[in-house]
Scaffold this active site. Structure first.
Site, PDB file in Angstrom:
ATOM      1  N   TYR A   1       0.806  -1.220   0.000  1.00 60.24           N
ATOM      2  CA  TYR A   1       0.000   0.000   0.000  1.00 60.24           C
ATOM      3  C   TYR A   1       0.841   1.272   0.000  1.00 60.24           C
ATOM      4  CZ  TYR A   1      -4.465  -2.353   0.452  1.00 60.24           C
ATOM      5  OH  TYR A   1      -5.576  -3.108   0.207  1.00 60.24           O
TER       6      TYR A   1
ATOM      7  N   GLU B   1     -13.122 -12.838  16.912  1.00 57.89           N
ATOM      8  CA  GLU B   1     -12.675 -13.102  15.553  1.00 57.89           C
ATOM      9  C   GLU B   1     -12.487 -11.820  14.754  1.00 57.89           C
ATOM     10  OE1 GLU B   1     -15.488 -15.058  13.084  1.00 57.89           O
ATOM     11  OE2 GLU B   1     -14.299 -14.729  11.293  1.00 57.89           O
TER      12      GLU B   1
END
Length: 259
Positions: A103, A189
């Site tokens: 990125y 999660e």
């Protein structure tokens, strides 16, 4: 001793990088196209009936990169850009993920595999592993709650601000002086659920540690799990999607999924 050895390795690697770039600059200064030789390694056997030595770690020839070949120009450009980023990581003793590197120049790199190839080329050129480059495969997990620890001289004090997220250190083996007054560990999660708990000041009302691997836990997150377990009396888990896979990977360091 471990810290001194790591510092020495960084210095040696930085010296190799300087010598490599200096050689390229010298070639360009006299109008000569730089030539980069990268060892080739046989990864798998292309002829199962041949009497070969595929298990050997010795190089199998060399790949020649030069500015005189159009298809090599972009590859060398990417290699040098990634090498500059690696140099900065080593100089500042920081770690970055492969995705972070992508990125930084997405229009140049075009896709993640281009960065991965450059990192692999650099490892071969510098004769080191990706770990030595301070490059990790994925970003860190996050932790918040009633825990305090030291890592490489830095103090991570979550207890004073239990709802503030801290990145899980990459160098888990350097984590020490873990102090916790938590009653349990909550494994989440998804990062979005983690952020919701933080915004709701969850740890103010619950004396616990909340940890997330941001979807799929990285190695530092998995490695830190048993270290935190010894400081808590119970563990609880949250997250429904792929719950069993995440739990198994976090606790047992395994990529095998339950079906």
């Amino acid at each position: 001793m471990e810290g001194n050895r790591g510092s020495s390795q960084r210095c040696d690697l930085l010296q190799k990088i300087r010598e490599f770039t200096r050689a390229i600059v010298q070639d360009l200064s006299i109008g000569r196209s730089p030539i980069v030789l990268i060892d080739r390694f046989r990864i798998h056997c292309t002829n199962p009936h041949a009497n070969c030595c595929c298990s050997s770690v010795l190089p199998n020839g060399k790949e020649i990169l030069t500015l005189q070949r159009e298809n090599h120009v972009h590859r060398l450009d990417v290699l040098l850009r990634v090498l500059l980023i690696v140099q900065q990581l080593l100089q500042e003793n920081r770690h970055g993920s492969k995705r972070d590197i992508y990125y930084m120049h997405p229009s140049v790199f075009s896709e993640q595999s281009v960065v991965d190839r450059a990192i692999n080329d650099i490892c071969i050129l510098m004769q080191c592993s990706r770990h030595n480059l301070n490059v990790v495969s994925v970003g860190n997990g996050l932790v918040m709650g009633w825990i305090r620890f030291l890592e490489g001289g830095r103090k991570f004090d979550c207890i004073n601000r239990p709802n503030t997220a801290h990145p899980i250190p990459v160098q888990v083996e350097e984590v020490k002086d873990i102090v916790s007054v938590a009653d349990y560990i909550l494994v989440v999660e998804k990062e979005s659920v983690f952020e919701r708990l933080a915004n709701d000041q969850f740890c103010n009302a619950n004396r616990c540690i909340v940890i997330t691997g941001r979807g799929y836990p990285d190695i530092p997150t998995r490695s830190k799990w048993p270290m935190m377990q010894s400081n808590c009396v119970a563990q609880r888990y949250a997250g429904l999607e792929f719950f069993l896979q995440i739990l198994r990977n976090t606790v047992f360091h395994s990529n095998v999924s339950f079906l």
